[in-house]
Enzyme design. Structure first.
Site, PDB file in Angstrom:
ATOM      1  NE  ARG A  29      -8.829 -14.174   2.559  1.00 49.82           N
ATOM      2  CZ  ARG A  29      -9.511 -15.052   1.800  1.00 49.82           C
ATOM      3  NH1 ARG A  29     -10.199 -14.629   0.758  1.00 49.82           N
ATOM      4  NH2 ARG A  29      -9.507 -16.333   2.112  1.00 49.82           N
TER       5      ARG A  29
ATOM      6  CE1 TYR B  41       2.015   7.903  -6.149  1.00 48.01           C
ATOM      7  CE2 TYR B  41       0.328   6.205  -6.077  1.00 48.01           C
ATOM      8  CZ  TYR B  41       1.602   6.646  -5.764  1.00 48.01           C
ATOM      9  OH  TYR B  41       2.447   5.828  -5.065  1.00 48.01           O
TER      10      TYR B  41
ATOM     11  CG  ASP C 297      -6.972   9.998  -6.348  1.00 50.31           C
ATOM     12  OD1 ASP C 297      -7.173  10.505  -5.224  1.00 50.31           O
ATOM     13  OD2 ASP C 297      -5.993   9.265  -6.590  1.00 50.31           O
TER      14      ASP C 297
ATOM     15  CE  LYS D 213      -0.131   9.494   0.157  1.00 48.87           C
ATOM     16  NZ  LYS D 213      -0.558   8.150  -0.211  1.00 48.87           N
TER      17      LYS D 213
END
Length: 404
Positions: free
Chosen positions: A71, A125, A190, A215
């Site tokens: 982590r 988005y 973005d 993406k």
């Protein structure tokens, strides 16, 4: 970590895409990057380990030597972060389990400084819009157009956020002018749609660059992730938030994303050429009311139809009717029903997301095959199959996020 890399000798983007994050492999006797799946790492010196943990807690800097726990850091994921930072021209990058986890971490870093106000430009988005508008993280948002950003900034503004080209209208902003208008407030861009192949917002003055790595960076529809490219100081704060909240990128995903970067320039340029040809044909088609395509180019195309957009979705056979984008195959979706369904109808329409708008992510198929499928879908009679409720007559917007 990568001793053979000489930052003083610039390399072309295509070269960086293939070699960044991999410079040490030959010295290690390897050709493909290794995948480190360890969740924990042994250490017999607990005093030294405690000192390293204290160092991370204080500075957020990546530890020298092996990680303590997955982590906190992972060597495979670190390779992807190194490569993406170089492609974006940023000091550093921090990867997360998804694009939304990445945006959440950015907002938490700024909120931890008492800077909970965000200035944002629509459209974003749909789930980014929802996260800001719903105040789920204790943030407050002011929506404005690019010209109103400077006037919207307050003493407690921690971030200005834009998406350019925007999802799904492909609207663009002048990033350099907007960065100037932000003053000392960080501008987050973005860059999911454009990728560093088409634009590098850091070079235009943006301080934070966000990607849904799911993406184009992954590129094959088989990996989920998010990443933030930024300066060293902000990266250290992001790593501390990532450690505390647990939104880590799995090392197998890090491996797949690093592999995806190696073909990113080739994929984006090939798909963009096909998209540009489809735009040319759509622009003269009498069944199309309007075509949206950004000046920067790219593989994303949006268009508004005179007929029923749901019938077009039902009529495609080669093109895949699905959310998401950036894969090697072409996808089409109806934003008002899916990716932006979570945005209030009035806000959606005022941002240019009409009920007749379709968004297409162009893949690597032959342009003639794509055009044949698209044109038959545009001419298809109304579908008789059972479909999901339309935006105009369906239920209220869902309370949970849906895919891009």
């Amino acid at each position: 970590m990568y001793m053979d890399y000489d930052a003083s000798t610039p390399r072309a983007l295509a070269t960086e895409a293939v070699h960044a994050g991999r410079e040490d492999l030959a010295e290690l006797g390897l050709h493909a990057p290794p995948i480190d799946l360890s969740t924990t790492y042994p250490s017999y010196d607990t005093r030294a380990e405690a000192a390293r943990i204290d160092e991370f807690a204080t500075t957020g800097a990546r530890l020298d030597g092996p990680p303590v726990y997955a982590r906190l850091d992972n060597p495979t994921t670190a390779r992807f972060e190194t490569a993406l930072a170089r492609l974006e021209g940023a000091d550093d990058a921090v990867a997360f389990a998804s694009g939304m986890a990445a945006l959440t971490a950015v907002l938490l870093v700024r909120a931890s400084l008492g800077l909970r106000h965000v200035v944002a430009v629509r459209p974003l988005y749909g789930c980014s819009d929802h996260l800001l508008n719903a105040g789920l993280l204790g943030t407050e948002v002011t929506w404005t157009d690019p010209a109103g950003v400077a006037d919207a900034i307050r003493p407690d503004t921690g971030l200005v956020m834009v998406e350019s080209p925007a999802n799904p209208t492909l609207a663009e902003v002048d990033i350099r002018a907007l960065a100037h208008a932000c003053g000392s407030v960080p501008l987050l861009v973005d860059n999911t749609f454009a990728t560093p192949v088409l634009q590098r917002p850091v070079e235009e003055g943006a301080r934070i660059v966000l990607h849904s790595a799911t993406k184009y960076l992954g590129g094959h529809g088989d990996v989920m992730g998010g990443v933030v490219a930024c300066d060293d100081e902000f990266a250290r704060a992001l790593r501390q938030v990532r450690f505390a909240t647990g939104g880590v990128l799995h090392p197998l995903a890090g491996y797949l994303l690093l592999r995806g970067l190696s073909t990113l320039p080739v994929r984006v340029r090939a798909a963009s050429a096909t998209a540009a040809e489809l735009v040319r044909r759509l622009a003269t088609d009498p069944r199309i009311a309007r075509v949206h395509y950004p000046r920067v180019g790219g593989a994303m195309v949006s268009f508004e139809v005179y007929g029923d957009p749901h019938d077009v979705i039902a009529g495609v056979r080669l093109i895949t009717p699905a959310v998401s984008l950036g894969s090697v195959d072409t996808l089409i979706q109806h934003p008002a029903s899916i990716s932006h369904r979570i945005v209030a109808e009035g806000d959606r329409r005022s941002a240019g997301v009409s009920d007749r708008l379709l968004r297409m992510s162009v893949g690597l198929e032959d342009v003639e095959d794509l055009w044949r499928d698209l044109t038959q879908a545009l001419s298809a009679p109304p579908a008789e199959t059972v479909r999901a409720p339309r935006a105009a007559d369906g239920p209220a917007a869902p309370s949970r996020p849906v895919g891009r």
